[in-house]
Design a protein around this motif. Structure first.
Motif, PDB file in Angstrom:
ATOM      1  N   LYS A  61     -11.798 -25.372 -20.607  1.00  0.00           N
ATOM      2  CA  LYS A  61     -13.016 -25.253 -21.405  1.00  0.00           C
ATOM      3  C   LYS A  61     -14.044 -24.370 -20.723  1.00  0.00           C
ATOM      4  O   LYS A  61     -14.676 -23.534 -21.353  1.00  0.00           O
ATOM      5  N   ARG A  65     -15.052 -20.666 -22.132  1.00  0.00           N
ATOM      6  CA  ARG A  65     -16.459 -20.495 -22.493  1.00  0.00           C
ATOM      7  C   ARG A  65     -17.025 -19.258 -21.801  1.00  0.00           C
ATOM      8  O   ARG A  65     -17.732 -18.456 -22.412  1.00  0.00           O
ATOM      9  N   TYR A  69     -18.202 -15.874 -24.044  1.00  0.00           N
ATOM     10  CA  TYR A  69     -19.633 -15.690 -24.247  1.00  0.00           C
ATOM     11  C   TYR A  69     -20.257 -14.844 -23.198  1.00  0.00           C
ATOM     12  O   TYR A  69     -20.010 -14.606 -22.199  1.00  0.00           O
TER      13      TYR A  69
END
Length: 69
Positions: A61, A65, A69
């Motif tokens: 995760k 992420r 981003y």
């Protein structure tokens, strides 16, 4: 041909966890000071990373992420 570098975090008893089954000590400032810089410098020369199942579960995760981003 690429070369393969194996890096394992494991203790003498065969486990990379504390008595409570946690790996929180890896992120402890006491033990992690300066290690991020070394790890990031090492990773500059890597184009592929293979993760074990437990590492993937813990870190996927966060990694995804940061990539997205």
């Amino acid at each position: 041909m690429r070369k393969l570098i194996l890096q394992e975090w494991i203790s003498l008893d065969g486990f990379a966890e504390d008595r409570n089954g946690s790996t929180d000590f890896f992120s402890s400032p006491k033990y992690a000071e300066g290690s991020d810089d070394d790890l990031l410098a090492f990773m500059e020369g890597i184009d592929t990373i293979l993760l074990g199942a437990n590492t993937y579960k813990l870190k996927a995760k966060v990694i995804l992420r940061e990539l997205l981003y």
